[in-house]
Scaffold this active site. Structure first.
Site, PDB file in Angstrom:
ATOM      1  N   ASP A   1       9.417   2.644  -0.364  1.00  0.00           N
ATOM      2  CA  ASP A   1       8.438   3.326   0.473  1.00  0.00           C
ATOM      3  C   ASP A   1       8.672   2.905   1.921  1.00  0.00           C
ATOM      4  O   ASP A   1       8.406   1.764   2.305  1.00  0.00           O
ATOM      5  CB  ASP A   1       7.025   2.961  -0.002  1.00  0.00           C
ATOM      6  CG  ASP A   1       5.949   3.715   0.774  1.00  0.00           C
ATOM      7  OD1 ASP A   1       6.290   4.401   1.753  1.00  0.00           O
ATOM      8  OD2 ASP A   1       4.768   3.603   0.392  1.00  0.00           O
TER       9      ASP A   1
ATOM     10  N   TYR B   1       0.862  -1.184   0.000  1.00  0.00           N
ATOM     11  CA  TYR B   1       0.000   0.000   0.000  1.00  0.00           C
ATOM     12  C   TYR B   1       0.896   1.231   0.000  1.00  0.00           C
ATOM     13  O   TYR B   1       1.891   1.283   0.724  1.00  0.00           O
ATOM     14  CB  TYR B   1      -0.894   0.007   1.246  1.00  0.00           C
ATOM     15  CG  TYR B   1      -1.759   1.243   1.392  1.00  0.00           C
ATOM     16  CD1 TYR B   1      -2.842   1.458   0.538  1.00  0.00           C
ATOM     17  CD2 TYR B   1      -1.498   2.187   2.380  1.00  0.00           C
ATOM     18  CE1 TYR B   1      -3.649   2.594   0.680  1.00  0.00           C
ATOM     19  CE2 TYR B   1      -2.305   3.321   2.519  1.00  0.00           C
ATOM     20  CZ  TYR B   1      -3.373   3.514   1.672  1.00  0.00           C
ATOM     21  OH  TYR B   1      -4.175   4.622   1.807  1.00  0.00           O
TER      22      TYR B   1
ATOM     23  N   LYS C   1       4.850   9.097   8.909  1.00  0.00           N
ATOM     24  CA  LYS C   1       4.602   8.581  10.257  1.00  0.00           C
ATOM     25  C   LYS C   1       5.617   9.072  11.301  1.00  0.00           C
ATOM     26  O   LYS C   1       5.442  10.152  11.857  1.00  0.00           O
ATOM     27  CB  LYS C   1       4.491   7.059  10.225  1.00  0.00           C
ATOM     28  CG  LYS C   1       3.311   6.614   9.305  1.00  0.00           C
ATOM     29  CD  LYS C   1       2.939   5.177   9.507  1.00  0.00           C
ATOM     30  CE  LYS C   1       2.019   4.654   8.421  1.00  0.00           C
ATOM     31  NZ  LYS C   1       0.632   4.489   8.805  1.00  0.00           N
TER      32      LYS C   1
END
Ligand code: PMP
Length: 431
Positions: free
Chosen positions: A239, A144, A267
């Site tokens: 990523d 994702y 994050k």
């Protein structure tokens, strides 16, 4: 456990917001019941609207690596807020956070700040397309990368094909140049990438796929991916929005064979505030506006309060033993869980990478690809989640999601998790 207030709040929210939420998984559809409404967090705990204290292993989906409301992070945020919430101008705190991040990145790299992981990957792909003058990008099933149009794509029929939109509202043209590949299949990956060859701008992969279970890849798969992308002249984008700063190597893609051309982050670098970033060699990054022709911008990008939250989070992590402490906690959890699971003889395994963990249910082997996850395991996860909540333990409300540890967790917290999991799983498998 009393949950009346959360139930009432959710009922009201459903009249005001679609699904009652600001992001779909929060609606608890995969596990049932009303979502928990937190009123405050401290360290490893959440206190909810019904006065329950929950030991939190979701941690806002990863950013809270030093726990909830760490005094140092809160102080930094408050000091920054007093000086001004936003300027929309360049300022010192983004210089300081990029300097701190560049300590963990290759020499000669630069950073661009955005507001979310979604934006970071979206921009990295645009940059790769702009820098190479090519259109095709590839992603992997089971990874994702946020909700930008071209990444809401699923495999067509066949093993490695151009994708079709996985969401309504994404035009077919948007995903027509996106190749969708299986993880853990060297031949399919290599064959598809070579076929596209000089039309391939970039391949994006999660450094450790962690959004569909925790699918640790074989080193030879990652090495080959690096080799093939280099040979066809495409950029490799790692990523690290989720895994960045969560393993002992800090940025795992620098050491696991990926050796990427661009890295996306999020994050942890915002410590709970909205921050994303992309990083790459200065000459590639110079393709971004204002130096280059690839456009990207943001009213709140590099927000001073968010930058200070990130800086304080990374400084606190360093001061509290950082990744070494998290690795020790992770090992404690993994060893404890494995001994309980094997003692009970249950078909359950724990996959772990640094301070990230995931339970693979209904299996004796750890899956490396999304297709290898047993669908039945998700049915089992729902009652497991409910039972853990009853015991005051908050796990992510979907069996595909990973769990997170923070420096605020203690060994006794992990023992409590292991014991509760053991009891709940035994009951579920005996039923
Ligand atoms: N990439 C990865 C690997 C992620 O895990 C996520 C979010 N879970 C994103 C991108 C998107 O980040 P955001 O939710 O901040 O847009």
């Amino acid at each position: 456990m009393e949950r009346n207030n959360s139930t009432k709040l959710f009922a009201k929210a459903c009249t005001l917001m679609p699904g009652g939420v600001s992001s779909p998984v929060r609606a608890f559809r995969a596990v049932g019941g009303p979502p928990v409404y937190p009123v405050r967090g401290k360290g490893a705990s959440i206190f909810d609207a019904d006065g329950n204290e929950l030991l939190d292993f979701c941690l806002s989906w990863g950013p809270l690596i030093v726990g909830h409301a760490h005094p140092k992070v809160v102080e930094a945020v408050m000091e920054a807020a007093k000086r001004g919430l936003s300027f929309g101008m360049p300022h010192d705190s983004e210089i300081r956070l990029s300097e701190r991040m560049l300590q963990d990145l290759p020499e000669g790299w630069q950073v661009r700040f955005v507001n979310s992981g979604t934006e970071a990957v979206m921009t990295a792909l645009r940059l790769a397309r702009g820098a190479t003058g090519r259109d095709v990008v590839a992603k992997f099933t089971g990874c994702y990368h946020g909700h930008s149009d071209c990444l809401l794509v699923k495999a067509g029929s066949g093993l490695a094909t151009f994708g079709t939109a996985s969401s309504a509202g994404v035009p077919a043209g948007t995903t027509a140049d996106v190749l969708v590949l299986p993880l853990d299949d060297v031949e399919a990956m290599e064959g598809a990438l070579r076929e596209v060859g000089d039309r391939l701008a970039a391949v994006v992969i999660e450094s450790i796929p962690a959004n569909n279970g925790l699918l640790v890849q074989a080193p030879e798969f990652l090495n080959r991916l690096r080799q093939v992308t280099r040979e066809v002249g495409a950029l490799l984008i790692a990523d690290e929005v989720l895994v960045g700063y969560r393993t002992e190597s800090v940025l795992v893609s620098r050491e696991n064979g990926l050796d990427p051309d661009l890295i996306t982050l999020g994050k942890v670098i915002g410590g709970g505030m909205p921050v994303g970033a992309l990083a790459g060699p200065a000459d590639t990054m110079a393709q971004l506006a204002p130096d280059g022709p690839v456009y990207q911008a943001g009213t709140l990008s590099g927000n001073p309060v968010a930058m200070q939250a990130g800086l304080a989070t990374l400084a606190t992590l360093d001061a509290e033993g950082g990744q070494a402490r998290l690795e020790a906690l992770g090992t404690h959890l993994e060893v404890g869980f494995s001994s309980v699971a094997s003692g009970l003889g249950l078909p359950v395994r724990m996959q772990r990478a640094g301070s990230i963990f995931w339970l693979a249910l209904d299996t004796e082997t750890l899956p490396r690809a999304a297709e290898a996850i047993q669908a039945s395991s998700m049915d089992r996860y729902a009652p497991l989640h409910a039972q853990m909540l009853e015991k005051g333990i908050y796990l992510a409300p979907s069996g595909y999601e990973v769990g997170f540890l923070s420096t605020a967790h203690t060994e006794p917290d992990l023992d409590r998790l292991v014991e509760a999991l053991g009891v709940a799983l035994k009951g579920l498998y005996e039923a």
